[in-house]
Design a protein around this motif. Sequence first.
Motif, PDB file in Angstrom:
ATOM      1  N   GLU A  80       8.669  -0.571   8.829  1.00  0.00           N
ATOM      2  CA  GLU A  80       7.249  -0.233   8.653  1.00  0.00           C
ATOM      3  C   GLU A  80       7.063   1.280   8.612  1.00  0.00           C
ATOM      4  O   GLU A  80       6.282   1.815   7.825  1.00  0.00           O
ATOM      5  CB  GLU A  80       6.431  -0.840   9.795  1.00  0.00           C
ATOM      6  CG  GLU A  80       4.937  -0.596   9.680  1.00  0.00           C
ATOM      7  CD  GLU A  80       4.167  -1.116  10.890  1.00  0.00           C
ATOM      8  OE1 GLU A  80       2.959  -0.819  10.982  1.00  0.00           O
ATOM      9  OE2 GLU A  80       4.778  -1.795  11.739  1.00  0.00           O
ATOM     10  N   PHE A  81       7.828   2.000   9.456  1.00  0.00           N
ATOM     11  CA  PHE A  81       7.791   3.465   9.505  1.00  0.00           C
ATOM     12  C   PHE A  81       8.212   4.046   8.151  1.00  0.00           C
ATOM     13  O   PHE A  81       7.565   4.955   7.609  1.00  0.00           O
ATOM     14  CB  PHE A  81       8.729   3.930  10.617  1.00  0.00           C
ATOM     15  CG  PHE A  81       8.842   5.421  10.778  1.00  0.00           C
ATOM     16  CD1 PHE A  81       7.957   6.121  11.584  1.00  0.00           C
ATOM     17  CD2 PHE A  81       9.851   6.131  10.142  1.00  0.00           C
ATOM     18  CE1 PHE A  81       8.070   7.487  11.748  1.00  0.00           C
ATOM     19  CE2 PHE A  81       9.972   7.500  10.305  1.00  0.00           C
ATOM     20  CZ  PHE A  81       9.075   8.174  11.103  1.00  0.00           C
ATOM     21  N   GLU A  82       9.290   3.512   7.569  1.00  0.00           N
ATOM     22  CA  GLU A  82       9.811   4.027   6.298  1.00  0.00           C
ATOM     23  C   GLU A  82       8.885   3.689   5.126  1.00  0.00           C
ATOM     24  O   GLU A  82       8.816   4.437   4.145  1.00  0.00           O
ATOM     25  CB  GLU A  82      11.209   3.447   6.038  1.00  0.00           C
ATOM     26  CG  GLU A  82      12.255   3.976   7.005  1.00  0.00           C
ATOM     27  CD  GLU A  82      13.592   3.266   6.861  1.00  0.00           C
ATOM     28  OE1 GLU A  82      14.607   3.881   7.184  1.00  0.00           O
ATOM     29  OE2 GLU A  82      13.608   2.078   6.434  1.00  0.00           O
ATOM     30  N   ASP A  83       8.166   2.568   5.238  1.00  0.00           N
ATOM     31  CA  ASP A  83       7.260   2.162   4.157  1.00  0.00           C
ATOM     32  C   ASP A  83       5.944   2.942   4.179  1.00  0.00           C
ATOM     33  O   ASP A  83       5.123   2.797   3.267  1.00  0.00           O
ATOM     34  CB  ASP A  83       6.960   0.659   4.261  1.00  0.00           C
ATOM     35  CG  ASP A  83       8.193  -0.174   3.954  1.00  0.00           C
ATOM     36  OD1 ASP A  83       9.136   0.367   3.343  1.00  0.00           O
ATOM     37  OD2 ASP A  83       8.210  -1.359   4.347  1.00  0.00           O
ATOM     38  N   THR A  84       5.716   3.739   5.220  1.00  0.00           N
ATOM     39  CA  THR A  84       4.483   4.523   5.346  1.00  0.00           C
ATOM     40  C   THR A  84       4.671   5.872   4.651  1.00  0.00           C
ATOM     41  O   THR A  84       5.746   6.484   4.733  1.00  0.00           O
ATOM     42  CB  THR A  84       4.139   4.737   6.831  1.00  0.00           C
ATOM     43  OG1 THR A  84       4.104   3.473   7.477  1.00  0.00           O
ATOM     44  CG2 THR A  84       2.787   5.410   6.981  1.00  0.00           C
TER      45      THR A  84
ATOM     46  N   PRO B 235       3.249  11.738   6.936  1.00  0.00           N
ATOM     47  CA  PRO B 235       3.855  12.008   8.248  1.00  0.00           C
ATOM     48  C   PRO B 235       2.932  11.627   9.408  1.00  0.00           C
ATOM     49  O   PRO B 235       3.391  11.111  10.423  1.00  0.00           O
ATOM     50  CB  PRO B 235       4.107  13.522   8.219  1.00  0.00           C
ATOM     51  CG  PRO B 235       4.198  13.860   6.773  1.00  0.00           C
ATOM     52  CD  PRO B 235       3.273  12.930   6.067  1.00  0.00           C
ATOM     53  N   SER B 236       1.618  11.882   9.254  1.00  0.00           N
ATOM     54  CA  SER B 236       0.683  11.545  10.330  1.00  0.00           C
ATOM     55  C   SER B 236       0.624  10.037  10.548  1.00  0.00           C
ATOM     56  O   SER B 236       0.532   9.550  11.685  1.00  0.00           O
ATOM     57  CB  SER B 236      -0.714  12.084  10.008  1.00  0.00           C
ATOM     58  OG  SER B 236      -1.182  11.553   8.779  1.00  0.00           O
ATOM     59  N   ALA B 237       0.698   9.268   9.444  1.00  0.00           N
ATOM     60  CA  ALA B 237       0.693   7.806   9.553  1.00  0.00           C
ATOM     61  C   ALA B 237       1.989   7.312  10.196  1.00  0.00           C
ATOM     62  O   ALA B 237       1.985   6.365  10.997  1.00  0.00           O
ATOM     63  CB  ALA B 237       0.509   7.174   8.178  1.00  0.00           C
ATOM     64  N   ARG B 238       3.117   7.948   9.861  1.00  0.00           N
ATOM     65  CA  ARG B 238       4.394   7.585  10.510  1.00  0.00           C
ATOM     66  C   ARG B 238       4.335   7.883  12.008  1.00  0.00           C
ATOM     67  O   ARG B 238       4.867   7.128  12.829  1.00  0.00           O
ATOM     68  CB  ARG B 238       5.549   8.361   9.859  1.00  0.00           C
ATOM     69  CG  ARG B 238       5.805   7.990   8.410  1.00  0.00           C
ATOM     70  CD  ARG B 238       7.123   8.581   7.909  1.00  0.00           C
ATOM     71  NE  ARG B 238       7.283   8.350   6.478  1.00  0.00           N
ATOM     72  CZ  ARG B 238       7.172   9.291   5.542  1.00  0.00           C
ATOM     73  NH1 ARG B 238       6.907  10.540   5.899  1.00  0.00           N
ATOM     74  NH2 ARG B 238       7.330   8.996   4.266  1.00  0.00           N
ATOM     75  N   PHE B 239       3.694   8.989  12.337  1.00  0.00           N
ATOM     76  CA  PHE B 239       3.515   9.359  13.753  1.00  0.00           C
ATOM     77  C   PHE B 239       2.756   8.255  14.495  1.00  0.00           C
ATOM     78  O   PHE B 239       3.128   7.875  15.613  1.00  0.00           O
ATOM     79  CB  PHE B 239       2.748  10.687  13.820  1.00  0.00           C
ATOM     80  CG  PHE B 239       2.576  11.254  15.195  1.00  0.00           C
ATOM     81  CD1 PHE B 239       3.530  12.065  15.769  1.00  0.00           C
ATOM     82  CD2 PHE B 239       1.428  10.976  15.940  1.00  0.00           C
ATOM     83  CE1 PHE B 239       3.360  12.602  17.036  1.00  0.00           C
ATOM     84  CE2 PHE B 239       1.241  11.496  17.196  1.00  0.00           C
ATOM     85  CZ  PHE B 239       2.217  12.317  17.743  1.00  0.00           C
ATOM     86  N   GLU B 240       1.693   7.744  13.864  1.00  0.00           N
ATOM     87  CA  GLU B 240       0.904   6.659  14.472  1.00  0.00           C
ATOM     88  C   GLU B 240       1.747   5.401  14.653  1.00  0.00           C
ATOM     89  O   GLU B 240       1.697   4.739  15.683  1.00  0.00           O
ATOM     90  CB  GLU B 240      -0.325   6.350  13.604  1.00  0.00           C
ATOM     91  CG  GLU B 240      -1.354   7.449  13.548  1.00  0.00           C
ATOM     92  CD  GLU B 240      -2.068   7.643  14.867  1.00  0.00           C
ATOM     93  OE1 GLU B 240      -2.223   6.664  15.606  1.00  0.00           O
ATOM     94  OE2 GLU B 240      -2.444   8.793  15.173  1.00  0.00           O
ATOM     95  N   VAL B 241       2.533   5.040  13.620  1.00  0.00           N
ATOM     96  CA  VAL B 241       3.395   3.846  13.709  1.00  0.00           C
ATOM     97  C   VAL B 241       4.383   3.997  14.857  1.00  0.00           C
ATOM     98  O   VAL B 241       4.605   3.065  15.640  1.00  0.00           O
ATOM     99  CB  VAL B 241       4.149   3.624  12.369  1.00  0.00           C
ATOM    100  CG1 VAL B 241       5.217   2.539  12.528  1.00  0.00           C
ATOM    101  CG2 VAL B 241       3.184   3.243  11.269  1.00  0.00           C
TER     102      VAL B 241
END
Length: 653
Positions: free
Chosen positions: A35-39, A42-48
């Motif tokens: 899920e992290f890689e599909d985002t 960077p801010s969205a990856r931080f949230e995940v």
Amino acid sequence: MGRYVRFLFTAVYFVFLFTSTAQNIDDNEQSVLKEFEDTDLPSARFEVFFNSLDRYNVNSAYDWLDTIKIYMANAEKTSDSTAVQLYKVMQAQIYNDLGEYDKSTALAKELYDIKGSLDPESQKIVLEVLDDNYANLQLFDKQIEIRKQKRELGITNNVSFYDIYSNLGLYRKARNQYIMEVKPTIADNESFKLAQYHSKVGNYLRLDDSAPTALSELKKANSYLGVYMNDISTQKSESDIFESELLKAEIEGNIAKCHVMLGEYEEAIPLLETSIETLKKSPNNNDQSEVVENTMYLAEANLQLERFTEAKKHLDTEFDNITVLQIIKRNSLLAAFYDKVENYKNASIYYKRNERIKDSLAKKQSALIKQQLVTIVANEDLENSQRLIDEQKRINELARSEMKAKDERINLVFISLIFTLLGFAGLVYAYLKSIKNQRLIAEQKHIIENSLVEKDSLLKEIHHRVKNNLQMVSSLLSLQTKNTRSKAAIVALEEGKSRVKAMALIHQKLYQNDDLSVIEMQGYIESLINSVQSVYKKGGHNISITIDAEGTELDIDRAIPFGLILNELVSNSFKYAFPENDENGKIYIHLRKNGDQGYFEYTDNGVGLPDDTDERSNSSMGIRLINRLVNQLQSKLNVDRQVEGVRFWFNFS
């Protein structure tokens, strides 16, 4: 033939269904890293990363580390400084999860130095990581500095030390400070916080070898958590539910440990098993350490019950991180296991391993010191160090010059130097004695202040319990009323219940006040009127009641008689003063204090008192009670019969 075809078709269908179900299960167990890689952002990856309940559900921390390094390298190539900072925050957290506290601290310290450019959430995470790293590195002075910074940023309200005392093995001191700091901040209706509070107190008691008392506190924690989890009026997020489940697992694990300490092994085993299964899902280091600890206790319980296969299975469990003390316990349990199965050769091996445990502890201590040195060196300012060295050299040169001058003059000033030294020693002695006295005074002041806070808390607890006991008496009277057929008895019980409520209300107002010595009478009288009015549901709702007691405060010795007197007067007005119509009914209550003197007046405009009131006063419970209570206030009740209604009044000291 048709039967065989149908059978074959059915078999193929079930195989297909099973495969589809398995595929759905695999799909549901989606990797958080995927899920992290599909985002995209960077801010969205931080949230995940930080909002996932179990980021290591499929992929290990090392998989995460490799992936984040790739993203950070790309961000550095594109000069995206904000993204680089976010990836560094995640990297610091992963190193912390892996127990590599020196690397985590170096990264977090680098981010801490530029905290002004970080968003509030990143600042909070960096400070939390540094706090945990310094605790594990035993750099408690730096940990305290970080906590002060957290307080300045509003992340925490105060700087606490109880967990530091716990890390040092001072469990009683940790428990006392935790109670003093945390208990006053929790409201009676905050079930989850009360569960956390009693869980922490119970665990400190368990660590201090007070298993029976610890068991009582932990069961309280479990009860409060049950109230919170069953409260359907409060919406709970997925994160809240997961946090509640982890707390329940922690509480049940500690309850089970107490059972093991008390020799109650059968009660402990199911609690330990469920606790381990839940805590395994947590990415938190402390929870994983609890998994190891619970597994050791589970092995011990099975060993005591001579379930050797189960015990050996748990002792052979491999863990990523295990402390030296946990290794000692596992070695002891393995030695005990081999003793019981009469394999004395293997038992002696584990006994010898524990004999060499001092070397292991020394190595651990050496590794810890190494990590401390790495952390200090990584954080040291080289220019500042060089300045300090130059300053030290200058001081040394100056000292050498002065020593040389003193050697040249020593014969001339020897006697005067002796007297000077004696005088200086006297001054130093007086100064040190003064400092010692000041410290003693400060310590005594601190002890007295803590004692006053503790006594204040105890008084509030006593008033709270008295109120609860009086409410229980009121409930018993209500129960007795339902089981009584005599109307006279029912009336008497209702009157008794009303009087008990009046006294309970006093104690409720006391423990809700900051000042336990007095009660604010305006609010108390309003609450009392509402309580009496709820008893007489058929009447009293249209009566206009005026209360004039604003700013008047009484101590408990006077407030209780006043409450009972007022309860009797208001009850009589509701019952007798307005028999036909209460739409124009009025009640006026006046209470004032002027220095050491006070004045009380109660008036209603009802039908007034009957002509034979004086004769009835000897047989009426209410009138006799009022007269006795007024006498208790060292006064005398005055009654004025008016054209409409009646007026009661008296002065008091």
